[in-house]
Design a protein around this motif. Sequence first.
Motif, short mmCIF file in Angstrom:
data_model
loop_
_atom_site.label_atom_id
_atom_site.label_comp_id
_atom_site.label_asym_id
_atom_site.label_seq_id
_atom_site.Cartn_x
_atom_site.Cartn_y
_atom_site.Cartn_z
N UNK A 122 0.41 -1.11 -0.60
CA UNK A 122 -0.06 0.15 -0.09
C UNK A 122 0.97 1.15 0.40
N UNK A 123 0.26 2.16 -0.83
CA UNK A 123 1.44 3.59 -0.71
C UNK A 123 1.41 3.63 0.47
N UNK A 124 0.87 3.83 1.63
CA UNK A 124 1.42 4.73 2.69
C UNK A 124 2.58 3.53 3.23
N UNK A 125 2.45 2.63 3.31
CA UNK A 125 3.64 1.99 3.83
C UNK A 125 4.86 1.79 2.77
N UNK A 126 4.61 2.07 1.97
CA UNK A 126 5.59 2.75 1.01
C UNK A 126 6.42 3.20 1.39
N UNK A 127 5.53 5.12 1.50
CA UNK A 127 5.76 6.12 2.25
C UNK A 127 6.29 6.06 3.44
N UNK A 128 6.20 4.97 4.57
CA UNK A 128 7.30 4.73 5.40
C UNK A 128 8.62 4.72 5.38
N UNK A 129 8.91 3.10 4.71
CA UNK A 129 9.69 2.82 3.46
C UNK A 129 10.61 4.04 3.50
N UNK A 130 10.16 4.17 2.07
CA UNK A 130 10.86 5.55 1.41
C UNK A 130 11.41 6.76 2.69
N UNK A 131 10.71 6.92 3.75
CA UNK A 131 11.35 7.44 5.04
C UNK A 131 12.59 7.36 5.67
N UNK A 132 12.36 6.12 5.54
CA UNK A 132 13.50 5.16 7.02
C UNK A 132 14.66 5.14 6.27
N UNK A 133 14.60 5.01 4.74
CA UNK A 133 15.68 4.13 4.02
C UNK A 133 16.46 5.74 3.36
N UNK A 134 15.73 6.89 3.28
CA UNK A 134 16.08 8.03 2.88
C UNK A 134 16.59 8.63 4.29
N UNK A 135 15.94 8.68 5.86
CA UNK A 135 17.07 8.63 6.83
C UNK A 135 18.44 8.11 7.06
N UNK A 136 18.33 7.08 6.66
CA UNK A 136 19.45 5.98 6.67
C UNK A 136 20.55 5.85 5.79
N UNK A 137 20.11 6.85 4.18
CA UNK A 137 21.01 6.29 3.14
C UNK A 137 22.85 6.29 3.67
N UNK A 138 22.70 7.52 4.55
CA UNK A 138 24.08 8.17 4.13
C UNK A 138 25.06 7.71 5.23
N UNK A 139 24.50 6.49 6.25
CA UNK A 139 25.11 5.83 7.36
C UNK A 139 26.05 4.89 6.41
N UNK A 140 27.24 4.44 7.34
CA UNK A 140 27.80 3.26 6.62
C UNK A 140 28.42 2.10 7.68
#
Length: 251
Positions: A122-140
Motif C-alpha cells: 500500500x502507498x502509505x506503507x511505501x511512504x514509511x519505507x521511503x522515509x526510513x531509507x532516506x533518513x538512514x541512506x548515508x549511514x555506513x
Amino acid sequence: MLVELAQTFIINILKAGPIPKHIAFIMDGNRRFGRCRYLKPGQAHSLGFETLLKTLRLCLVLGIETVTVYAFSIENFKRTNIEVINLMKLAKEKLKELSSNKNLIEKHQIRVRVLGELNLLPEDVKEEINNLMEFSKNHTKYILNICFAYTGQAEIAEATKSILQDYKTNKIALMDINESLIEKHLMTFTSKDSASRPELLIRTSGERRLSDFLLWQVADSLLLFLKVLWPDFSFFHLAFALFYYQHYTKI
C-alpha cells in the motif's frame, strides 16, 4: 543484576572467538505465540518487533555488522484479507517507530534497507519505507536489511531480468555473466564486503526450511533451526547460536 552480569560474562567469552559479520533471521512463530497465549490480533507481532529491537542492540554490542530479517513473504499475501490489512497497518506503525528510534539508528550509524517487491505494498506503507531509507541512506557502519514482500526466487528472477537488459543494451558481454555479476544484481548487494552473504542463518519456531529466503546468499551459510517462537527469542538463544557458529567455524 545477576542476569546482566551473566550476559556481560558471556559476551566477553563470545568476543574472544570469531563473530559473524552478517547474521540472517527468519523470525517465525509470531502467530503461534499469539494463539498459545490467546492474544489479540497484532499483539504477538508487536512483541516480535520488540524482540527484533532487543536482538539488534545485542548484535551492535557484539560487533555484527549486517543483520538481514525476513519480515513478510510475497506468499503472505495469500493469507486472509483482514489479516493482510492488519499486518500492513502494523508494518506502517513499526516502520514509523523505527524511523523515530534515533538512539538506535543515528547514534550507531545503521543504514536500513527494505528489500522486496515494494510495488505490491500500500502507498502509505511505501511512504514509511521511503522515509526510513532516506533518513538512514548515508549511514555506513552497520546495515539492517528488512526483507518485506520478498522471496528468494523473485529476487533471482529480478536479477536475471536486470542482467538480460544490460546484455541487450551492450553494457555487458555474454562472457561477463558469472556468479559475481549475478550477486551484484541481487537486492542484498552493497559495496560493503560483509553485507551480501550471511555466515549464519537462524530460524525460530522449529520449522526446518528456508521458506524461499536468501536462496542464493545462504549457499555456504551455517543454518540453525531453534524451537523457540520468535517473541520468546532471547539473549541466551543468540549466545547459543554464536557458540554453535564458533564451534563449527573451528572444525
